[in-house]
Motif scaffolding. Sequence first.
Motif: not given
Length: 324
Positions: A19-22, A40-43
């Motif tokens: 869901a985060f990726r989408d 990278i954005a999530l990290y």
Amino acid sequence: MHDELLLWCSERGAGSLNAFRDTYAWLEGKQESSAPDWRIALYNLQVLGHVEVDWEARTWSVTPPVLTTMPNSGGHALLVGQRPLWLMQRLEQLHEDPDSDIATLAQSVVPLPPLRQADGPSVRMVTLADPEDCRALCEALGIAFEDRAADQLALRLPRFQEMLTEQGVQRGPGGIEPQKMSEGGSDIWTDVEGPGEPPLHGAYRYQRYNTHRYIYWIGMSGFIADKRTVVYAELARAERWVLRYHPLRRELYAPKRMQLPHLHARAAVLRSGLLPQLTALNPQTASDRQSSPEHKSYVKYVNIDEPFARHVAESLYQKLQLVP
């Protein structure tokens, strides 16, 4: 884009990596400039203290909102964690708040304009005359207050024994296409001959479902961990001292290929709210060629005093090297 992404995380609360990726892909499609990979954005959100991520279970969850003071900052507190719309609207209009107590506190706790940064959401801070006023404001808003959260975290950083056992032990083959961490050279990982089966010693990675699995082997036992933990375990075993510190500029440096494990990185980031930036080891004396992006071989963390830097280094069994 990153502010919108954090707002989505704050309102959603938790979800899957898919869901985060989408959502990231949808937001990325709305902007003209290039953006980093969604991982990278999530990290980066994880290092900044806004979310917690379980990469094995492929889930994330937002952390509660916290205002925390920062040492050597001239009386600033950093907003960390969840940023729901209601909270941001109240913080931006404290002097007009319907709660008279909050409006009174707005005279000594003043929100600052957002400080933009690449690859992450804006830094949000307040100035304060007295930490107790900030604490009172947090109580009135229903959010948490922590004095010097970065320093508190630095004193509680886990050691390798904890980090290497957290995800369990691998016995038997670790996966396909084994590679071992090299002792130098241009590539940190090198292919190994054979299947890479135990008994083994050192840091290994294997191909697994279009990603890598990292394992630190000690004889017949393989400790499954994230990449950065495995890398620093091997650096400690080989007695390779890679962390640098500049006392005059109060900056901590780590090689860009050997960045700090995420809790250690979070502790360092919470000293300023800023993600680490690529740099030459000593930009003031580096040549123009060494200062170009492809020759910036370190990342730096700012507003780091020497006792703090030594806490971080010692928790990773590193001997801190001073930059002249």
